[in-house]
Design an enzyme around this catalytic site. Structure first.
Site, PDB file in Angstrom:
ATOM      1  N   SER A  52       0.869  -1.188   0.000  1.00  8.70           N
ATOM      2  CA  SER A  52       0.000   0.000   0.000  1.00  8.70           C
ATOM      3  C   SER A  52       0.898   1.228   0.000  1.00  8.70           C
ATOM      4  O   SER A  52       2.081   1.140   0.365  1.00  8.70           O
ATOM      5  CB  SER A  52      -0.847  -0.009   1.279  1.00  8.70           C
ATOM      6  OG  SER A  52      -1.536   1.213   1.423  1.00  8.70           O
TER       7      SER A  52
ATOM      8  N   TYR B 178      -2.035  -1.248  10.454  1.00  8.00           N
ATOM      9  CA  TYR B 178      -2.080  -1.500   9.001  1.00  8.00           C
ATOM     10  C   TYR B 178      -0.784  -1.021   8.351  1.00  8.00           C
ATOM     11  O   TYR B 178      -0.130  -1.762   7.612  1.00  8.00           O
ATOM     12  CB  TYR B 178      -3.287  -0.778   8.407  1.00  8.00           C
ATOM     13  CG  TYR B 178      -3.451  -0.966   6.919  1.00  8.00           C
ATOM     14  CD1 TYR B 178      -3.822  -2.200   6.391  1.00  8.00           C
ATOM     15  CD2 TYR B 178      -3.231   0.093   6.028  1.00  8.00           C
ATOM     16  CE1 TYR B 178      -3.975  -2.371   5.018  1.00  8.00           C
ATOM     17  CE2 TYR B 178      -3.383  -0.071   4.664  1.00  8.00           C
ATOM     18  CZ  TYR B 178      -3.756  -1.301   4.161  1.00  8.00           C
ATOM     19  OH  TYR B 178      -3.899  -1.478   2.800  1.00  8.00           O
TER      20      TYR B 178
END
Ligand SMILES: NC(=O)c1ccc[n+]([C@@H]2O[C@H](COP(=O)([O-])OP(=O)(O)OC[C@H]3O[C@@H](n4cnc5c(N)ncnc54)[C@H](OP(=O)(O)O)[C@@H]3O)[C@@H](O)[C@H]2O)c1
Length: 265
Positions: A140, A153
């Site tokens: 990401s 995350y």
């Protein structure tokens, strides 16, 4: 000539979003698919949409690594090898550090990081023996920067870069490849499935995600990067995400000031 003709491509997180779009994109390029996630019914629907024949639906929970050796065995029995392993399954987060229970931090690391590590270790010996194989890892933009409410995350995605950069160095002489993919905002179920501080899903759509890049176009970008055996790519439309990445590199204190303002009041 189809770019992945007869290649065995194993995709985790294939029941939804980017993974489901990747299944269709790889199938259109001639791949034989192994599709994994927890929900068998959704995987069956993705197979039906993907076209082609002989694909394998193989349900898997990334937080249950003890099951991986027998799953790898099942893939080998069916296809004899794995050519491309796409580590795509994952969960996001929407909660401040102070509100996130430690077991939620651990769960996100188990699924996003240790799941990919364990599945890699289960597949790696056969790839090394074959002197062929490719790990495509969906990280990401959060694997490069940190913003509020994404601590576990972002940590899990940063960790993937550390692990797979090292692995790339170790296996390149054996003819194996690693491609790290950093998506920006992509239109999927990611924000609905994101965990809140007590571990329950947020269950809400978010503007950045609903207005994000379509998963189908993202899948094509990922497939192009995998075919070109790129080491690391950013995918998506990348507006403010690209700005954040540039600031992180060249003006990190400016980025710090900007992301500070994103803490919810
Ligand atoms: N959408 C974005 O803006 C964005 C941006 C950057 C990175 N990403 C990354 O892209 C990847 C795909 O996410 P998405 O956006 O497509 O979201 P999504 O629609 O929520 O899909 C997530 C996928 O992961 C699977 N999954 C979740 N927990 C799992 C577990 N314990 N075991 C096995 N599979 C599991 C889900 O399947 P089941 O529920 O059936 O298990 C689903 O197929 C993730 O790694 C995410 O971090 C997304």
């Amino acid at each position: 000539m189809k770019r992945f003709a007869n290649k065995v491509v194993w995709i985790t997180g294939a029941s939804s979003g980017i993974g489901a779009a990747l299944a269709e994109a790889f199938a259109a390029e001639g791949a034989k698919l192994v599709l994994s996630a927890r929900r068998r019914d959704e995987l069956e629907q993705v197979v039906a949409k993907s076209g082609g024949e002989g694909h394998l639906v193989l349900p898997l929970d990334l937080a249950q690594p003890d099951t991986f050796p027998s799953l790898v065995e099942a893939v080998h029995q069916r296809f004899g090898r794995v050519d491309v392993l796409v580590h795509n399954g994952g969960i996001s987060q929407r909660a401040l550090v102070k509100d996130t229970r430690l077991d939620v931090d651990r769960r996100i690391m188990e699924v996003n990081y240790f799941g990919a590590v364990a599945l890699t270790k289960a597949v790696l010996p056969s790839m090394l023996a074959a002197k062929a194989g490719h790990f495509v890892v969906v990280s990401s933009v959060m694997g490069k920067i940190g913003t509020p409410q994404r601590s576990a995350y972002a940590a899990s995605k940063h960790a993937l870069h550390g692990f797979f950069d090292c692995l790339r160095a170790e296996i390149s002489a054996d003819g194996l490849f690693v491609t790290l993919i950093c998506p920006g905002f992509i239109r999927t179920e990611v924000s609905r499935n994101a965990l809140t501080g007590d571990g329950s899903p947020m269950n809400k759509a978010e503007g950045d995600i609903t207005g994000g890049h379509p998963a189908e176009l993202t899948a094509r970008q990922i497939l192009d990067a995998a075919h070109a055996r790129k080491s690391e790519v950013y995918v998506g439309a990348l507006g403010k995400e690209r700005l954040a990445l540039l600031l992180k590199r060249f003006l990190p204190s400016t980025l710090e000031n900007m992301v500070r303002k994103a803490v919810p009041k």
